[in-house]
Structure formats: C-alpha cells, structure tokens
Scaffold this active site. Structure first.
Site, PDB file in Angstrom:
ATOM      1  N   GLU A  27      34.688  34.454  47.693  1.00 40.29           N
ATOM      2  CA  GLU A  27      36.126  34.158  46.601  1.00 40.29           C
ATOM      3  C   GLU A  27      35.708  33.405  45.423  1.00 40.29           C
ATOM      4  O   GLU A  27      36.289  33.937  44.299  1.00 40.29           O
ATOM      5  CB  GLU A  27      37.102  33.199  47.170  1.00 40.29           C
ATOM      6  N   HIS A  30      34.924  36.468  43.148  1.00 39.98           N
ATOM      7  CA  HIS A  30      36.136  37.363  42.706  1.00 39.98           C
ATOM      8  C   HIS A  30      36.677  36.612  41.444  1.00 39.98           C
ATOM      9  O   HIS A  30      36.985  37.101  40.477  1.00 39.98           O
ATOM     10  CB  HIS A  30      37.227  37.280  43.890  1.00 39.98           C
TER      11      HIS A  30
END
Length: 214
Positions: A27, A30
């Site tokens: 994450e 990202h």
C-alpha cells in the site's frame, strides 16, 4: 483452534510478520508512486507511511489467516491529479504487486547467500514464508479481476469507451471474483494459475542468482 486457520499454528507467527510487511509495503508503494505523479490524496489521509496501522484492514487480515484470502486497506487515488492519467494509473497499480515481487526476491537472495551459514531455523522459516506469500500476493494482485490491481491496469490500458463499459459492470465483476475466490471454483480457476506461476518464479529466482553468483 488450528482447524479454523488456513495455516498451521507453527506457521502462524511467520505468516503474521510476512503479511504485516507485505501489506504495508504494497500500500505504501501505491501511495508513494501516486504522490510522485502529483496526487496528494493518500499523503493527505496519512497513507504515505510505513506504519502498518495505517494500511492493515482488521477484517481482511483476519480472513487471510482463517480462509487464506484477505486484503489491506486500499490506498485512495485521484486520477484527475495526474498529468498523464493512463501512464500514472498503470504505474501506481503496478507499484503494489512489484513491491511484493521485490520483497520475495530479496528474501530469496538472503536464503541463497545464507546456505550453509548456520542461520537459525526460525529465520529460515520466516524467509521462506516471505518468498512464498509475497509471490502469491504478486501473482494474485495482477489477476484482471476487480478490485485487484490487475483489473485497474487493464482499465488504464483499454480505450476510454471500453473503460466506461467496464465500470458499468464492475460491481458484478467483484461479485464474480468473490465467488471464484471463496468457493470450490477456486481450484479450477485461480489455483491452476498459482500452480504454474509460483514454481516458475521461484525457479527463475534460482536461475538468476545461480547464474550471477553461483
């Protein structure tokens, strides 16, 4: 208790540590790439961090321990902040799976160089779990099914007209994905992909390290 878990009690500590690292880096990757392309959405929501608390989803984490299937908290991305939404969108989506691939490669490299060095058994078990689970996450997230990263990549690669049609049916795609992932259909659809991809990637790691450093 063990019968309710997707992993044995012996494996559980290594699975938990691996998932914390894998989900957090996935994450964060990202969020970081989105930030570099001009989207501050994730940063403003405190997601541009390596703090696992900001990325782990309690239900998704528990499910992966029980059912072998789960998720982290998706990083928010606003494509309108990108100068080149298609290119940036693809790279942002790829960043998560590639982070898992990189972790798997590093863990495999440590194991490769540590052969015969007398590493503690628990560390060898942890590194093996790091390799295996991160490859699983790499392959799994590249499947072209919503809401996975592979689907987002396809969305950004197809023409705008096709993208609109895909968006209209996305809600049904998520349902189909869940049916495939958590029912016996899994062994006829997704499982064969892993049966080929996982050993192939590990064999690839071995060939590369053996060629360069063997």
């Amino acid at each position: 208790m063990e019968s309710f878990l997707a992993f044995s009690l012996k494996e559980l500590p290594f699975v938990v540590i691996t998932l914390i690292v894998a989900f957090t880096l996935h994450e964060f990757a990202h969020a970081y790439v989105a930030y570099k392309f001009g989207d501050n959405t994730a940063k403003d929501q405190g997601r541009l961090t390596l703090n696992p608390v900001q990325h782990l989803d309690p239900i998704g984490t528990i499910l992966i321990l029980i059912a072998g299937f789960g998720w982290a908290r998706p990083v928010p991305v606003n494509r309108r902040n990108f100068q080149n939404p298609r290119l940036a969108g693809v790279l942002v989506s790829l960043a998560g799976p590639l982070s898992n691939f990189l972790v798997a490669a590093i863990a495999y490299g440590v194991l490769f160089f540590a052969v015969g060095s007398g590493l503690p058994p628990f560390l060898i078990d942890l590194l093996n779990m790091m390799v295996w689970l991160n490859i699983v996450l790499f392959v799994f997230n590249l499947l072209p099914l919503p809401p996975l990263d592979g689907y987002r990549i396809v969305e950004d690669l197809v023409p705008a007209r096709t993208r609109i049609k895909m968006t209209q049916y996305e809600q049904y795609g998520t349902l189909i994905f869940l049916i495939i992932a958590i029912t016996p259909l899994y062994q006829y659809t997704i499982q064969p992909i892993f049966s080929v991809a996982l050993p192939s990637i590990i064999q690839g790691f071995n060939m590369i390290f053996a060629t360069l450093f063997g």
